[in-house]
Design an enzyme around this catalytic site. Structure first.
Site, PDB file in Angstrom:
ATOM      1  N   HIS A   7      -4.891  -0.463 -13.019  1.00 24.90           N
ATOM      2  CA  HIS A   7      -4.931  -1.892 -13.319  1.00 24.90           C
ATOM      3  C   HIS A   7      -4.541  -2.065 -14.786  1.00 24.90           C
ATOM      4  O   HIS A   7      -4.769  -1.182 -15.610  1.00 24.90           O
ATOM      5  CB  HIS A   7      -6.358  -2.405 -13.067  1.00 24.90           C
ATOM      6  CG  HIS A   7      -6.533  -3.882 -13.109  1.00 24.90           C
ATOM      7  ND1 HIS A   7      -6.584  -4.588 -14.289  1.00 24.90           N
ATOM      8  CD2 HIS A   7      -6.680  -4.797 -12.115  1.00 24.90           C
ATOM      9  CE1 HIS A   7      -6.767  -5.872 -14.027  1.00 24.90           C
ATOM     10  NE2 HIS A   7      -6.820  -6.030 -12.715  1.00 24.90           N
ATOM     11  N   ASP A  55     -12.674   4.176 -14.185  1.00 28.80           N
ATOM     12  CA  ASP A  55     -12.735   2.755 -13.842  1.00 28.80           C
ATOM     13  C   ASP A  55     -13.295   2.642 -12.429  1.00 28.80           C
ATOM     14  O   ASP A  55     -12.633   2.972 -11.454  1.00 28.80           O
ATOM     15  CB  ASP A  55     -11.322   2.163 -13.933  1.00 28.80           C
ATOM     16  CG  ASP A  55     -11.245   0.715 -13.458  1.00 28.80           C
ATOM     17  OD1 ASP A  55     -12.231   0.195 -12.907  1.00 28.80           O
ATOM     18  OD2 ASP A  55     -10.171   0.100 -13.623  1.00 28.80           O
ATOM     19  N   GLN A  84     -13.443  -0.727  -8.272  1.00 25.08           N
ATOM     20  CA  GLN A  84     -13.256  -0.774  -6.821  1.00 25.08           C
ATOM     21  C   GLN A  84     -14.102   0.264  -6.076  1.00 25.08           C
ATOM     22  O   GLN A  84     -14.008   0.364  -4.856  1.00 25.08           O
ATOM     23  CB  GLN A  84     -11.782  -0.560  -6.475  1.00 25.08           C
ATOM     24  CG  GLN A  84     -10.847  -1.603  -7.050  1.00 25.08           C
ATOM     25  CD  GLN A  84     -11.083  -2.990  -6.485  1.00 25.08           C
ATOM     26  OE1 GLN A  84     -11.566  -3.150  -5.362  1.00 25.08           O
ATOM     27  NE2 GLN A  84     -10.756  -4.018  -7.257  1.00 25.08           N
ATOM     28  N   LYS A 141     -17.644  -7.636  -8.128  1.00 28.43           N
ATOM     29  CA  LYS A 141     -17.107  -6.894  -6.995  1.00 28.43           C
ATOM     30  C   LYS A 141     -18.223  -6.167  -6.238  1.00 28.43           C
ATOM     31  O   LYS A 141     -17.955  -5.351  -5.352  1.00 28.43           O
ATOM     32  CB  LYS A 141     -16.045  -5.910  -7.474  1.00 28.43           C
ATOM     33  CG  LYS A 141     -14.858  -6.584  -8.169  1.00 28.43           C
ATOM     34  CD  LYS A 141     -13.858  -5.568  -8.677  1.00 28.43           C
ATOM     35  CE  LYS A 141     -12.847  -6.185  -9.629  1.00 28.43           C
ATOM     36  NZ  LYS A 141     -11.886  -7.070  -8.974  1.00 28.43           N
ATOM     37  N   CYS A 178      -2.081  -7.161 -10.847  1.00 24.76           N
ATOM     38  CA  CYS A 178      -2.287  -6.620 -12.197  1.00 24.76           C
ATOM     39  C   CYS A 178      -1.980  -5.127 -12.256  1.00 24.76           C
ATOM     40  O   CYS A 178      -2.650  -4.356 -12.960  1.00 24.76           O
ATOM     41  CB  CYS A 178      -3.702  -6.892 -12.698  1.00 24.76           C
ATOM     42  SG  CYS A 178      -4.032  -8.632 -12.980  1.00 24.76           S
TER      43      CYS A 178
END
Length: 406
Positions: free
Chosen positions: A122, A199, A202, A225, A364
């Site tokens: 991203h 990261d 997700q 999220k 993104c």
């Protein structure tokens, strides 16, 4: 497996209509919907015990502080951090990455040094590194990925050297759904003394996360999220690194003593939490973690994976002009595709006319789209409250669109 119909009752928005149709919400990778207990937690704070946290000598301040700090403890347990002091509350994944780039990155990077990121990152895990690299004379180099959307591990190993100071990769791709082999990535990076940021935007709401077993140096994610509020997230960092890093922002809360002769900084985690924090959303984030724990992350993920498999097979069978991007062996519940001769934006608009919410565009991840020579894709992303019947209506909608353009 979870009782999906019972779970859906927790989400008031799922009973609404869009354009005269029952809402089908397949944009969960961007943000998922919030259960009533989370929005109630926001209301309860403001209506019942609104107060600033820490240092207050009155009842409301005490109650707010306890609820606020409970979230930190819940997050520590959720990712199995060694100490609650290793959990820094942030505005989300993006701020967490910027915090590490502007503090740890500024501290260790020198001219000629290298930061490795994967091609599927991203923008939030690319741009902060570019900014600090430009300032320090370092380079940001992408790790190549395969046609299926997996990191080419041999190429990653070739890129590793004593010049690599930071490796920053996502646990799971927002655009492809790929689950990266983060344990192996971290192990290899540590062999050249590089530190690793994962990261988890997700992954945290879908995959098992044990930062100690993973041995990552930093882990970031966002509440919105994970059934929580927007503008909220956290950074995990190993204690020894956080202690060595300079503060990110200056102001209240992050200090011990201030004089015009100099300032001494607060202990962890408050050194990195300047100013009045996002109290209401922090408390509501704790409620979201309890909600996930109640239903069981593994149970929810099993249903999401079943939806992904069902939708993937049905798309391939009923929409033969569709091409799926992201066919890694291990995926989270993201289905990203294009349909021959139909623009992704047109597909999104026509699905919306039938109450079906998907995401279209580059997500993104413009370098990733460039890798596949794409302008963008249609992305359907599933949550535990979605149903197989909704997938059927989604595919029916796509079939109808193909016929219209036929």
């Amino acid at each position: 497996m979870i009782d999906v119909e019972q779970l859906r009752k927790e989400f008031p928005i799922l009973s609404t209509e869009v354009n005269g149709h029952a809402l089908i919400y397949f944009d969960n990778a961007a943000t998922n919907q919030k259960p009533k207990v989370v929005t109630d937690a926001l209301q309860e704070y403001y209506d019942g015990y609104n107060s600033n946290v820490h240092r207050g000598a009155h009842t409301l301040a005490d109650k707010a502080t306890k609820a606020f700090e409970e979230t930190r403890t819940l997050l520590q347990e959720f990712i199995n951090a060694g100490k609650s002091e290793e959990v820094i509350l942030t505005k989300g994944t993006t701020e967490g990455i910027n915090l590490v780039a502007q503090t740890y990155g500024r501290m260790v990077l020198n001219e000629g040094d290298i930061i490795l990121v994967s091609t599927m990152e991203h923008h939030s895990n690319i741009v902060p590194w570019q900014l600090i690299a430009k300032e320090k004379g370092a380079s940001v180099i992408p790790i190549p990925i395969s046609e299926e959307g997996e990191i080419i591990f041999e190429e990653y190993e070739k890129l590793l050297s004593d010049k690599v100071k930071i490796v920053a990769v996502n646990h799971a791709s927002n655009a492809l759904g790929t689950i990266n082999p983060v344990e192996e990535i971290i192990k290899k990076a540590h062999e050249v003394n590089a530190k690793v940021l994962i990261d988890g935007a997700q992954s945290a709401g879908h995959l098992p996360v044990d930062v100690q077993a993973m041995d990552c140096d930093f882990f970031v994610t966002s509440a919105h999220k994970m059934f929580g509020p927007t503008g909220m997230g956290f950074l995990y960092g190993k204690e020894e690194l956080l202690l060595a890093m300079p503060p990110f922002l200056g102001g209240g809360e992050m200090i011990k003593e201030v004089s015009f002769g100099g300032t001494t900084f607060n202990e962890l985690p408050y050194k990195f939490e300047a100013g009045t924090p996002n109290i209401a959303d922090t408390i509501a984030f704790g409620t979201a973690i309890k909600f996930i724990n109640k239903w069981g992350k593994e149970n929810m993920a099993a249903h999401e994976n079943a939806l992904l498999e069902y939708a993937t097979e049905k798309l391939k069978k009923e929409v033969p002009t569709a091409k799926i991007y992201g066919e890694a062996q291990n995926k989270v519940s993201v289905l990203s595709f294009v349909i021959e001769n139909i623009h992704n934006y047109d597909i999104g608009m026509m699905l919306d006319a039938r109450g079906i919410a998907v995401r279209t565009g580059h997500h993104c991840t413009q370098p990733l789209m460039a890798r596949y020579e794409l302008e963008g894709t249609v992305r359907a992303s599933f949550a535990a409250y979605n149903t197989f019947e909704e997938v059927d209506k989604f595919i029916e909608g796509l079939v109808r669109i193909v016929k219209m353009f036929g």
